[in-house]
Design a protein around this motif. Structure first.
Motif, PDB file in Angstrom:
ATOM      1  N   VAL A 194       0.841  -1.171  -0.079  1.00 47.12           N
ATOM      2  CA  VAL A 194       0.147  -0.082  -0.022  1.00 47.12           C
ATOM      3  C   VAL A 194       0.887   1.144   0.190  1.00 47.12           C
ATOM      4  CG1 VAL A 194      -1.648   1.139   1.164  1.00 47.12           C
ATOM      5  CG2 VAL A 194      -1.940  -1.356   1.244  1.00 47.12           C
ATOM      6  N   LYS A 195       0.637   2.174  -0.942  1.00 47.78           N
ATOM      7  CA  LYS A 195       1.253   3.378  -0.829  1.00 47.78           C
ATOM      8  C   LYS A 195       0.926   4.308   0.299  1.00 47.78           C
ATOM      9  CE  LYS A 195       2.401   3.542  -5.952  1.00 47.78           C
ATOM     10  NZ  LYS A 195       1.985   4.459  -7.024  1.00 47.78           N
ATOM     11  N   VAL A 196       2.000   4.488   1.040  1.00 49.34           N
ATOM     12  CA  VAL A 196       1.729   5.387   2.385  1.00 49.34           C
ATOM     13  C   VAL A 196       2.493   6.560   2.286  1.00 49.34           C
ATOM     14  CG1 VAL A 196       0.851   3.556   3.627  1.00 49.34           C
ATOM     15  CG2 VAL A 196       3.373   3.745   3.605  1.00 49.34           C
ATOM     16  N   HIS A 197       2.030   7.339   3.049  1.00 51.38           N
ATOM     17  CA  HIS A 197       2.892   8.670   3.624  1.00 51.38           C
ATOM     18  C   HIS A 197       2.785   9.070   5.025  1.00 51.38           C
ATOM     19  CE1 HIS A 197       3.991  12.869   1.605  1.00 51.38           C
ATOM     20  NE2 HIS A 197       4.490  12.893   2.890  1.00 51.38           N
ATOM     21  N   TYR A 198       3.814   8.819   5.791  1.00 53.66           N
ATOM     22  CA  TYR A 198       3.942   9.024   7.030  1.00 53.66           C
ATOM     23  C   TYR A 198       4.496  10.523   7.413  1.00 53.66           C
ATOM     24  CZ  TYR A 198       4.109   4.093   7.309  1.00 53.66           C
ATOM     25  OH  TYR A 198       4.050   2.685   7.179  1.00 53.66           O
ATOM     26  N   LEU A 199       3.974  10.954   8.607  1.00 52.21           N
ATOM     27  CA  LEU A 199       4.348  12.238   9.296  1.00 52.21           C
ATOM     28  C   LEU A 199       4.770  11.714  10.753  1.00 52.21           C
ATOM     29  CD1 LEU A 199       4.697  15.187   9.235  1.00 52.21           C
ATOM     30  CD2 LEU A 199       2.563  15.683  10.281  1.00 52.21           C
ATOM     31  N   VAL A 200       6.109  11.775  10.986  1.00 47.65           N
ATOM     32  CA  VAL A 200       6.554  11.336  12.110  1.00 47.65           C
ATOM     33  C   VAL A 200       7.452  12.536  13.232  1.00 47.65           C
ATOM     34  CG1 VAL A 200       8.369   9.657  13.080  1.00 47.65           C
ATOM     35  CG2 VAL A 200       7.265   9.258  10.914  1.00 47.65           C
ATOM     36  N   ALA A 201       6.976  12.278  14.380  1.00 41.50           N
ATOM     37  CA  ALA A 201       7.546  13.197  15.398  1.00 41.50           C
ATOM     38  C   ALA A 201       8.373  11.946  16.248  1.00 41.50           C
ATOM     39  CB  ALA A 201       6.755  13.894  16.093  1.00 41.50           C
ATOM     40  N   LEU A 202       9.786  12.606  16.315  1.00 33.21           N
ATOM     41  CA  LEU A 202      10.790  11.871  17.678  1.00 33.21           C
ATOM     42  C   LEU A 202      10.846  12.901  18.673  1.00 33.21           C
ATOM     43  CD1 LEU A 202      12.746   9.645  15.074  1.00 33.21           C
ATOM     44  CD2 LEU A 202      10.770   9.024  16.204  1.00 33.21           C
ATOM     45  N   LEU A 203      10.879  12.468  19.851  1.00 32.36           N
ATOM     46  CA  LEU A 203      11.205  13.353  20.790  1.00 32.36           C
ATOM     47  C   LEU A 203      11.851  13.046  22.157  1.00 32.36           C
ATOM     48  CD1 LEU A 203       8.602  14.121  23.533  1.00 32.36           C
ATOM     49  CD2 LEU A 203       7.565  14.322  21.110  1.00 32.36           C
ATOM     50  N   GLU A 204      12.340  13.394  22.922  1.00 36.34           N
ATOM     51  CA  GLU A 204      13.056  12.973  24.115  1.00 36.34           C
ATOM     52  C   GLU A 204      12.542  13.692  25.438  1.00 36.34           C
ATOM     53  OE1 GLU A 204      17.682  12.923  26.113  1.00 36.34           O
ATOM     54  OE2 GLU A 204      17.341  13.778  23.976  1.00 36.34           O
ATOM     55  N   LYS A 205      12.083  12.947  26.378  1.00 36.59           N
ATOM     56  CA  LYS A 205      11.645  13.581  27.455  1.00 36.59           C
ATOM     57  C   LYS A 205      11.977  12.646  28.894  1.00 36.59           C
ATOM     58  CE  LYS A 205       7.812  16.688  28.786  1.00 36.59           C
ATOM     59  NZ  LYS A 205       8.400  17.706  28.800  1.00 36.59           N
ATOM     60  N   GLY A 206      12.404  13.195  29.916  1.00 36.15           N
ATOM     61  CA  GLY A 206      12.732  12.351  30.904  1.00 36.15           C
ATOM     62  C   GLY A 206      13.715  11.000  30.647  1.00 36.15           C
ATOM     63  N   GLY A 207      13.191   9.744  31.212  1.00 40.75           N
ATOM     64  CA  GLY A 207      14.011   8.759  30.785  1.00 40.75           C
ATOM     65  C   GLY A 207      13.713   7.974  29.380  1.00 40.75           C
ATOM     66  N   SER A 208      12.867   8.563  28.688  1.00 37.60           N
ATOM     67  CA  SER A 208      12.496   7.902  27.178  1.00 37.60           C
ATOM     68  C   SER A 208      12.601   8.626  26.002  1.00 37.60           C
ATOM     69  CB  SER A 208      10.962   7.432  27.601  1.00 37.60           C
ATOM     70  OG  SER A 208      10.916   6.557  28.633  1.00 37.60           O
TER      71      SER A 208
END
Length: 363
Positions: free
Chosen positions: A144-158
């Motif tokens: 399936v042709k897909v389009h992602y919008l992704v956010a990566l972040l850092e907070k506390g111990g994760s």
């Protein structure tokens, strides 16, 4: 001897896919449609462990299928809109791992999970009162042709990943709402930054929970000459190596298995199980960093001589722990490779050992 050792362990090096990062899973199905109508009343979605939260309009619902792969997953399938949230304990990575390192892991798995993947529109935004890396990925997941919008972040111990997506044909129509979903993300309960004293069973990682499923299944090699019995919840979920005789995994619980047989005819006539152990550990030590190896134990697997040991190390700054059993039979040397994150090995060791003990060659 050196040339033979390299050949004899070449398969063992193709075991670099170890993450909890769920990428694919987009479905073109309209099952579970939920029309939002004209009412845009907001709805708050909270993970079962009360760790994270999303705020969306009332057209969205929790998605049971995707929730198997995330700590929080919602969708509006009628309009091909999906959001999943996952967390990853920093203690599972090298001590100096950064958000950039986390993105490298994520990107590597995109290339393993999506065909023709292309990344674009990288920028920094504010999410959950902290800077987050935002970017788009296009490609094909399950054809399936897909389009992602992704956010990566850092907070506390994760580290956190918020993955939103749509089909390519509907992405532009849905993009603003997907971005709003990301911007609504909140961390309600931060994980500690130094959880070193936490035992695996008490881990703050919400994915670090094994169910009590005791059912088993027997997996057999394609040539029907080798088999191993493992928990039924482990499946052929993804290809760990094209050279594996048997392979299985449960990605959400970070459990992986490969059975790799090597014909004795590729080795010198006097090549022993001890030589094989040396060749395997040498090659894996060159592939991993910060490697430690436990003292090998001489055991028997269904009447065949074997050695069993644990090998810990880091690949792409992910801390990995392997339980490795090397078995010698009349015609083969066999590697039974089980692995998981280092901070999960204590709770999985017995299962790995028991499964390894069921391996046998079938005449």
């Amino acid at each position: 001897m050196r040339k033979l050792s390299k050949r004899g362990t070449s398969k063992a090096l193709i075991i670099l896919m170890l993450t909890v990062l769920f990428i694919s899973g987009c479905s073109a199905s309209n099952n579970g449609n939920n029309a939002s109508g004209g009412d845009k009343e907001e709805k708050i979605f909270t993970s079962k462990d009360w760790q994270v939260q999303l705020t969306l309009d009332n057209g969205w619902v929790e998605d049971p299928a995707l929730n198997e792969q995330a700590i929080l997953a919602v969708s509006e399938r009628k309009n091909e809109k999906y959001v999943i949230v996952n967390s990853f304990l920093k203690s599972s990575l090298a001590d100096d791992a950064t958000l950039d390192d986390f993105k490298v892991i994520f990107t590597n798995n995109i290339n393993l999970s999506i065909t023709n993947a292309e990344e674009s529109n990288n920028k920094t935004i504010n999410v959950a009162s902290t800077e987050a890396e935002l970017f788009e990925v296009t490609g094909e997941a399950q054809k399936v042709k897909v389009h992602y919008l992704v956010a990566l972040l850092e907070k506390g111990g994760s580290f956190y990943q918020i993955i939103t997506w749509s089909t390519q044909s509907k992405f532009e129509d849905n993009k603003q709402e997907l971005l709003q979903a990301i911007e609504s993300f909140k961390v309600l309960k931060e994980t500690p930054t130094t959880p070193a004293s936490t035992s695996p069973s008490e881990s703050t990682d919400p994915n670090n929970k094994d169910d009590e499923n005791t059912e088993v299944t027997t997996m057999t090699s394609d040539d029907k000459k080798a088999e191993i019995t493992i928990p039924a919840y482990m499946t052929y979920e993804l290809e760990l190596s094209p050279d594996a005789d048997i392979q299985a995994s449960r990605m959400q619980q970070e459990e992986y298995l490969m059975v790799l047989r090597e014909g004795k005819d590729v080795f010198a006539d006097n090549f022993t199980l001890t030589d094989y152990y040396t060749a395997v550990t040498d090659s894996m030590s060159q592939t991993l960093s910060n490697t430690t190896i436990t003292e090998p134990k001489e055991i028997e697997i269904n009447g065949q001589p074997a050695v069993q040991f644990e090998l810990n190390g880091e690949i792409d700054k992910v801390k990995i722990s392997y339980l490795i059993t090397l078995v010698e039979t009349d015609g083969n040397f066999t590697q039974l490779l089980f692995w998981t994150l280092q901070n999960r090995m204590d709770e999985k060791r017995d299962m790995f050992i028991n499964a390894a003990g069921t391996f046998k060659e079938v005449q």
